[in-house]
Scaffold this motif. Structure first.
Motif, PDB file in Angstrom:
ATOM      1  N   LEU A 103       6.642  -6.235  -1.655  1.00  0.00           N
ATOM      2  CA  LEU A 103       5.993  -5.014  -2.126  1.00  0.00           C
ATOM      3  C   LEU A 103       6.997  -3.911  -2.414  1.00  0.00           C
ATOM      4  O   LEU A 103       7.928  -3.665  -1.642  1.00  0.00           O
ATOM      5  N   SER A 104       6.800  -3.236  -3.544  1.00  0.00           N
ATOM      6  CA  SER A 104       7.522  -2.009  -3.869  1.00  0.00           C
ATOM      7  C   SER A 104       6.507  -0.880  -3.968  1.00  0.00           C
ATOM      8  O   SER A 104       5.312  -1.113  -4.116  1.00  0.00           O
ATOM      9  N   ALA A 105       7.003   0.350  -3.892  1.00  0.00           N
ATOM     10  CA  ALA A 105       6.118   1.506  -4.010  1.00  0.00           C
ATOM     11  C   ALA A 105       6.616   2.429  -5.108  1.00  0.00           C
ATOM     12  O   ALA A 105       7.816   2.524  -5.371  1.00  0.00           O
ATOM     13  N   ILE A 106       5.664   3.094  -5.749  1.00  0.00           N
ATOM     14  CA  ILE A 106       5.952   4.149  -6.717  1.00  0.00           C
ATOM     15  C   ILE A 106       5.279   5.417  -6.219  1.00  0.00           C
ATOM     16  O   ILE A 106       4.084   5.402  -5.899  1.00  0.00           O
ATOM     17  N   THR A 132       1.031   9.249  -4.588  1.00  0.00           N
ATOM     18  CA  THR A 132       1.545  10.512  -5.099  1.00  0.00           C
ATOM     19  C   THR A 132       2.260  11.292  -4.000  1.00  0.00           C
ATOM     20  O   THR A 132       1.997  11.100  -2.810  1.00  0.00           O
ATOM     21  N   ALA A 133       3.129  12.217  -4.428  1.00  0.00           N
ATOM     22  CA  ALA A 133       3.876  13.024  -3.464  1.00  0.00           C
ATOM     23  C   ALA A 133       3.009  14.098  -2.832  1.00  0.00           C
ATOM     24  O   ALA A 133       3.354  14.607  -1.759  1.00  0.00           O
ATOM     25  N   ASP A 134       1.896  14.455  -3.482  1.00  0.00           N
ATOM     26  CA  ASP A 134       1.036  15.524  -2.950  1.00  0.00           C
ATOM     27  C   ASP A 134      -0.054  14.971  -2.037  1.00  0.00           C
ATOM     28  O   ASP A 134      -1.197  15.423  -2.064  1.00  0.00           O
ATOM     29  N   HIS A 135       0.330  13.999  -1.217  1.00  0.00           N
ATOM     30  CA  HIS A 135      -0.599  13.325  -0.303  1.00  0.00           C
ATOM     31  C   HIS A 135      -0.059  13.481   1.123  1.00  0.00           C
ATOM     32  O   HIS A 135       0.269  12.493   1.793  1.00  0.00           O
ATOM     33  N   PRO A 136       0.053  14.712   1.621  1.00  0.00           N
ATOM     34  CA  PRO A 136       0.753  14.941   2.892  1.00  0.00           C
ATOM     35  C   PRO A 136       0.046  14.383   4.121  1.00  0.00           C
ATOM     36  O   PRO A 136       0.676  14.243   5.169  1.00  0.00           O
ATOM     37  N   LEU A 137      -1.237  14.058   4.001  1.00  0.00           N
ATOM     38  CA  LEU A 137      -1.977  13.530   5.144  1.00  0.00           C
ATOM     39  C   LEU A 137      -1.993  12.004   5.162  1.00  0.00           C
ATOM     40  O   LEU A 137      -2.657  11.394   6.007  1.00  0.00           O
ATOM     41  N   ASN A 149      -5.788   8.402  -4.348  1.00  0.00           N
ATOM     42  CA  ASN A 149      -4.432   8.291  -4.908  1.00  0.00           C
ATOM     43  C   ASN A 149      -3.677   7.110  -4.306  1.00  0.00           C
ATOM     44  O   ASN A 149      -2.457   7.173  -4.114  1.00  0.00           O
ATOM     45  N   LEU A 150      -4.394   6.044  -4.026  1.00  0.00           N
ATOM     46  CA  LEU A 150      -3.784   4.822  -3.503  1.00  0.00           C
ATOM     47  C   LEU A 150      -4.273   3.638  -4.332  1.00  0.00           C
ATOM     48  O   LEU A 150      -5.477   3.359  -4.369  1.00  0.00           O
ATOM     49  N   PHE A 151      -3.333   2.959  -4.978  1.00  0.00           N
ATOM     50  CA  PHE A 151      -3.651   1.816  -5.838  1.00  0.00           C
ATOM     51  C   PHE A 151      -2.689   0.684  -5.501  1.00  0.00           C
ATOM     52  O   PHE A 151      -1.486   0.910  -5.349  1.00  0.00           O
ATOM     53  N   LEU A 152      -3.196  -0.517  -5.437  1.00  0.00           N
ATOM     54  CA  LEU A 152      -2.367  -1.684  -5.152  1.00  0.00           C
ATOM     55  C   LEU A 152      -2.446  -2.636  -6.342  1.00  0.00           C
ATOM     56  O   LEU A 152      -3.518  -3.148  -6.671  1.00  0.00           O
TER      57      LEU A 152
END
Length: 327
Positions: free
Chosen positions: A67-70, A171-176, A229-232
């Motif tokens: 797995l990689s992440a973007i 996304t980066a704007d997902h601080p929780l 904002n989570l996709f696999l």
């Protein structure tokens, strides 16, 4: 494969045997592990088995996903209201708690222990501002210049990742974002031919816990949902969805316009309350020759990202409350 761990002593010998069988599916290996321990007496006569198995039976599927992440860290029109309110060069650097939002996201991704690499994608002008933060994650994350379009940015980053590797997009704007959310998504049951899994939460559950939360409701016949904002992306062909999404991403806050991707009949069914989420995904799957599915997350904080200054203050207040409880 067989690995033998031997521990010798003057009178006894213990040997642990691990027998692994594997079944390969796209981007995933399932290891079935059996562990047994035998102990026998040492002596001039033939060894006698003193104890078998010794409580060391383990028969469990262990999932390994290549797995990689973007992580999308860009902004459509350069630094916006959130960045200005936080007095930082870009929104990803706005602090929630003691960390920048991007720092929190990267730290969470790293703690899962499942992700090999992470590409952080943003406006070309953000690279120098983000460089010091990325230096702290250099073994895990690297920069990738993106585009004004988030979907196009994700497509550019996906092109840099090996085609046989699954991709987690966030996304980066997902601080929780938490490890628990990611584990729930990555461990969710899915059919072997699934191409894309979208993580969602029920809108009513978000409102029950956070009545003042601001999140877009996707209202279908069966229920109303919020995105996370989570996709696999399980397969290489799943990446085609990123090209399709560019057609409707500007209307992402207007669900019926997004449904328009499926044609006028789907829009009519949606507006009249007859289109369920499973049916919509089946229609989209047929249109794109992909298998799309969704999973529901139990932690409703997954629906809380930071699009506005109000969202930023709300996320900060939640972090303060959690820190108070932990103290």
């Amino acid at each position: 494969t067989e690995q033998v761990l031997a521990a010798r002593s003057r009178k006894t010998q213990s040997r642990m045997v691990l027998i692994n069988g594997d079944t390969k599916t796209p981007n995933q290996v399932v290891f079935w592990t059996f562990v047994a321990e035998t102990t026998w007496l040492q002596g001039p006569s033939r060894p006698m088995i003193r104890g078998c198995f010794g409580g060391y039976f383990l028969f469990k599927p262990l999932i390994y996903m290549d797995l990689s992440a973007i992580v999308l860290a860009g902004e459509r029109a350069g630094p916006g209201a959130v960045a200005r309110a936080a007095e930082v060069p870009c929104k990803a650097l706005a602090r929630v708690g003691k960390q920048a939002m991007l720092d929190r996201v990267l730290s969470t991704l790293a703690r899962t222990g499942r992700i090999r690499e992470c590409l952080v994608v943003g406006n070309p002008g953000f690279e120098s501002a983000l460089a010091p933060l990325l230096e702290g994650h250099s073994r895990f994350a690297r920069w990738q210049a993106g585009d004004a379009s988030p979907a196009r940015s994700a497509e550019l980053a996906a092109a840099e990742i090996a085609p046989d590797r699954a991709i987690l997009l966030t996304t980066a704007d997902h601080p929780l974002l938490s490890v628990g959310m990611l584990d729930e998504l990555l461990s969710a049951e899915a059919s072997p031919d699934r191409d894309v899994t979208v993580a969602l939460v029920r809108h009513r559950e978000v409102m029950a816990r956070f009545p003042d939360a601001r999140c877009t409701a996707l209202r279908f016949a069966d229920d109303a949902y919020c995105g996370t904002n989570l996709f696999l992306f399980h397969t290489e062909r799943a990446r085609r969805l990123l090209r399709e999404w560019q057609q409707v991403e500007q209307a992402r806050k207007t669900p019926w316009r997004v449904v328009g991707l499926l044609g006028p009949a789907a829009v009519a069914a949606y507006l009249t309350g007859f289109l369920s989420l499973p049916r919509a995904l089946r229609m989209l799957s047929r249109r794109m020759s992909l298998q799309l599915g969704f999973t529901l997350l139990s932690d409703v904080r997954a629906a809380l990202d930071v699009d506005t200054v109000g969202d930023l203050e709300f996320a900060r207040s939640l972090c303060r409350d959690e820190a108070t409880v932990q103290a």
